[in-house]
Design an enzyme around this catalytic site. Structure first.
Site, PDB file in Angstrom:
ATOM      1  N   SER A 227      -0.777  58.560  -3.344  1.00 24.25           N
ATOM      2  CA  SER A 227      -1.375  57.390  -3.956  1.00 24.25           C
ATOM      3  C   SER A 227      -1.946  56.465  -2.872  1.00 24.25           C
ATOM      4  O   SER A 227      -2.757  56.889  -2.065  1.00 24.25           O
ATOM      5  CB  SER A 227      -0.346  56.691  -4.851  1.00 24.25           C
TER       6      SER A 227
ATOM      7  N   ASP B 166      -1.776  60.471 -10.636  1.00 25.38           N
ATOM      8  CA  ASP B 166      -1.145  59.914  -9.439  1.00 25.38           C
ATOM      9  C   ASP B 166      -0.080  60.852  -8.879  1.00 25.38           C
ATOM     10  O   ASP B 166       0.741  61.407  -9.612  1.00 25.38           O
ATOM     11  CB  ASP B 166      -0.515  58.564  -9.798  1.00 25.38           C
TER      12      ASP B 166
END
Length: 301
Positions: free
Chosen positions: A46, A160
């Site tokens: 991320s 993610d």
């Protein structure tokens, strides 16, 4: 007998997810540089993938300048609202920013070994992105559920990386790290994931004040809403959900593959979406790393 070669171990850096808190990685890297610690590989999840890519490209100075110049107004300008895209925003500006600060468009072209972790939306498995186009790999890793829409990359719809491997120690080891330094932006002091708002403040009005008008309209937020003490708003629920989920997955993953050094942050009121508060995050990253200077030096000796 041949003398045993006296060499330092290969150091790997595993930069964790955390949204806006992930700007702390810039401070961590500044502190490591000051301590004379030079990682050989970096894996990122991320926001850790975004900062890791900039560092691997020798463009950390440019990224830090961009972060420190990010005001609330500029932050709002980055929000490309697309409610029909599987998230609130598409966040394609992440790719534009990486290009603008000079990050090469191929992972293989980065001066240092780099890998990003994302999650396959179909299977739920983690995907390691270590070659191919840089920008979609980073954007795919930075796909906060409920906020950023998933993107299609190399035949996968990517979510993610924090959904599967929030602090990719395993990836750093696979890339050749003998000593791994891991950074956890989401560490929670006293284990609290949410603090009720003050009775004098309406949670809905607070949220509306942080967002562009089109978000308020789409989400039905009223900037003049009366206070409802203790009631969480959408963004507080989202923030707490991401934090709880990430914490549970992180504990499970690190129990089976612990790093040699774990640097925990201690943010108490910085949400995953407050990207314009980079200075605070960078400062904490530097301070937390320097507070573990002796441990880091011993591990990397």
């Amino acid at each position: 007998m041949r003398a045993i070669e006296n060499r330092k171990p290969t150091i790997g850096l595993a930069l964790g997810s955390g949204g806006a808190r992930g700007w702390c990685h810039i401070g961590v890297l500044r502190a490591l540089e000051e301590l004379g610690i030079e990682p050989a590989v970096v894996s990122g999840c991320s926001m850790g993938a975004l900062v890791g890519a900039a560092w691997a490209a020798d463009r950390l100075d440019a990224l830090e300048a961009w972060v420190l110049a990010l005001t609330p107004g500029k932050y709002v300008g980055l929000m490309d609202v697309r409610l029909g895209s599987g998230g609130l925003v598409e966040a394609r500006e992440i790719e534009v920013m990486l290009r603008n600060i000079g990050v090469p468009d191929r992972i293989e072209a980065l001066p240092r070994p780099f890998g990003a972790v994302a999650t396959d939306m179909e299977t739920g498995r983690e995907i390691w992105l270590q070659k191919g186009p840089t920008y979609p790999a980073v954007r795919g890793s930075v796909g906060i559920p409920g906020v950023f829409s998933p993107i299609q990359h190399e035949g996968h719809w990517l979510l993610d990386g924090g959904l599967s491997n929030p602090i990719p120690v395993s990836m750093a080891r696979a890339m050749g790290a003998e000593v791994t330094i891991a950074v956890n932006p989401n560490a929670k002091p006293r284990g609290r994931f949410w603090k009720p708002p003050q009775p004098t403040q309406s949670a809905e009005a607070w949220a509306a004040a942080q967002l562009p008008p089109e978000w308020n309209q789409a989400l039905g937020l009223d900037p003049d809403a009366k206070a409802e003490p203790g009631k969480p708003n959408y963004f507080e629920v989202l923030n707490a959900t991401v934090d709880i989920m990430s914490d549970q997955i992180r504990r499970a993953r690190l129990a089976g593959d612990p790093p040699h050094v774990l640097i925990n942050m201690g943010f108490t009121n910085l949400t995953v979406l407050e990207l314009h508060r980079g200075a605070e995050a960078i400062t904490m990253g530097y301070a937390r790393t320097m507070s573990q200077a002796n441990q880091i030096r011993e591990a990397c000796a």
